[in-house]
Design a protein around this motif. Structure first.
Motif, PDB file in Angstrom:
ATOM      1  N   SER A 118       7.530   0.355   0.533  1.00 33.20           N
ATOM      2  CA  SER A 118       6.264   0.297  -0.198  1.00 33.20           C
ATOM      3  C   SER A 118       5.096   0.622   0.731  1.00 33.20           C
ATOM      4  N   LEU A 122       2.582   3.884   0.774  1.00 31.73           N
ATOM      5  CA  LEU A 122       1.136   3.751   0.700  1.00 31.73           C
ATOM      6  C   LEU A 122       0.456   4.475   1.853  1.00 31.73           C
ATOM      7  N   SER A 132      -5.518   1.640  -2.187  1.00 26.76           N
ATOM      8  CA  SER A 132      -4.195   1.692  -2.822  1.00 26.76           C
ATOM      9  C   SER A 132      -3.452   0.368  -2.664  1.00 26.76           C
ATOM     10  N   TYR A 136      -1.936  -2.117  -5.430  1.00 30.21           N
ATOM     11  CA  TYR A 136      -0.531  -2.515  -5.312  1.00 30.21           C
ATOM     12  C   TYR A 136      -0.380  -4.022  -5.505  1.00 30.21           C
ATOM     13  N   ILE A 141       2.621  -5.363  -8.507  1.00 29.71           N
ATOM     14  CA  ILE A 141       3.828  -4.622  -8.122  1.00 29.71           C
ATOM     15  C   ILE A 141       4.617  -5.401  -7.072  1.00 29.71           C
ATOM     16  N   TYR A 142       3.896  -5.964  -6.108  1.00 32.62           N
ATOM     17  CA  TYR A 142       4.586  -6.762  -5.078  1.00 32.62           C
ATOM     18  C   TYR A 142       5.280  -7.970  -5.692  1.00 32.62           C
ATOM     19  N   VAL A 305       3.439   3.773 -11.679  1.00 34.46           N
ATOM     20  CA  VAL A 305       3.177   3.140 -10.378  1.00 34.46           C
ATOM     21  C   VAL A 305       2.227   3.985  -9.538  1.00 34.46           C
ATOM     22  N   ILE A 308      -1.763   3.677  -8.411  1.00 40.62           N
ATOM     23  CA  ILE A 308      -2.328   3.106  -7.193  1.00 40.62           C
ATOM     24  C   ILE A 308      -2.771   4.193  -6.212  1.00 40.62           C
TER      25      ILE A 308
END
Length: 362
Positions: A118, A122, A132, A136, A141-142, A305, A308
């Motif tokens: 991830s 980024l 971003s 995230y 998302i995390y 997704v 971001i």
């Protein structure tokens, strides 16, 4: 919930300190071992450690946490499991190295891989790492990675694979996704859709998409048969319940409108932003027209997704410092509100992410 607020605030503050890659390269484009590069590495390492610690130290967090411990146990007994062979092999290696009862270590390693890919995505894809990373975190998302751990691992890998699309290293793009598919087959969807989204779409593509969207509403049975040719184990399973997400529809629609307003300035001639924009449009179609699809989020997240990256990519190209500043502030306020709402929904038994429990304190 407090730990998630502290974690988000702390890591976002750190992320905003990451220096642009453009400022740590020479005029010839060769990377320099400068203070800026070491600074970035140190910050990224700090963010990585904080995110992995919270994820790896959780216990009974995530609606499939105990389901995965059962899968680990069945694999240890050489019994049948429905998970893919790459994941099963990974678990067997962990059992060999750490013992068959140390499921906490397996969760920790998966968390580390997910966070690594991830953050790597980024850093190499975003025009502004801090913006971003903020999205995230606040888009959840995390935290969503605490559920469906295999899926969010391959989602992170799929994000990183896009880098090789932009660098035209297509063999690496394909190989990475094929390897990821040994952990979760859903990622094979990206092998087809991502290269198509990378193309500059002609005007005639949009009416074709409209016709396809209408046909999905009219003939869902036809598309279900196609889906089950590739994913037969989803048919009549507990996941074959249909439905969609109004929140995701609203988010995709808002990003679409934002993109259309600044299309000529920020998207039309920017390959990356155009790619993200077109994926967001596909995500909106999927969420609006594919409620018949089992676990629609498994497809939808592969598409939306990239918001971001798209949102900061547009912001940075908006002419006029005042307008750019106002929109950035509005984005920050809206993002914080969205994150608080997301945390509220995490109390639901279907998510089971709040309250946070750790094997250190329990």
């Amino acid at each position: 919930m407090l730990i998630y607020l502290i974690l988000a605030a702390g890591t976002i503050a750190l992320a905003m300190l990451v220096e642009s890659k453009k400022n740590i390269v020479s005029e010839k484009g060769e990377k320099l071992l400068t203070l800026g590069k070491f600074k970035n590495a140190g910050i990224l390492l700090g963010i990585f450690i904080f995110l992995v610690m919270v994820s790896a130290c959780r216990i009974a967090i995530g609606n499939d946490y105990w389901e995965y411990t059962s899968i680990f146990s069945l694999i240890a007994q050489n019994r049948y499991v429905s998970t893919e062979f790459g994941f099963n092999t990974f678990v067997r290696i962990c059992h060999f190295l750490f013992g068959k009862e140390n499921y906490i270590i397996i969760f920790g390693l998966i968390a580390a891989m997910t966070v690594f890919f991830s953050l790597k995505s980024l850093y190499v894809l975003s025009e502004h790492f801090g913006y971003s990373f903020f999205l995230y975190m606040v888009f959840g998302i995390y935290l969503s990675g605490f559920n469906s751990v295999r899926y969010y691992l391959v989602l992170a890998v799929a994000m990183f694979s896009v880098y090789f699309l932009f660098t035209k290293e297509y063999e690496k793009f394909v190989l990475l996704l094929l390897l990821a598919s040994t952990f979760h087959m859903a990622v094979l969807f990206c092998l087809v859709v991502y290269p198509l989204a990378k193309l500059r779409w002609k005007v005639w593509v949009y009416p074709v998409l409209g016709v396809m969207a209408g046909s999905m509403l009219l003939f869902p049975g036809f598309y279900r048969r196609i889906i089950f040719l590739f994913y037969p184990y989803y048919e009549n399973s507990v996941y074959d319940v249909g439905g969609t997400s109004l929140i995701q529809i609203a988010r995709c629609a808002a990003v679409l409108i934002f993109g259309l307003v600044f299309y000529k300035t920020a998207i039309k001639d920017d390959e990356k932003n155009r790619f993200y924009f077109q994926l967001n449009l596909l995500a909106l179609i999927v969420y609006c027209c594919c409620s018949f699809m089992p676990v629609i989020s498994r497809i939808g997240y592969f598409l939306n997704v990239y918001q971001i990256f798209l949102i900061p990519g547009i912001l940075l190209k908006i002419p006029g410092k005042r307008l750019r500043t106002v929109l950035t502030v509005l984005l920050f306020v809206a993002g914080c509100g969205y994150y608080l709402f997301f945390l509220h929904t995490c109390r639901d038994v279907s998510t089971h992410t709040v309250p946070y429990w750790s094997w250190i304190t329990h």
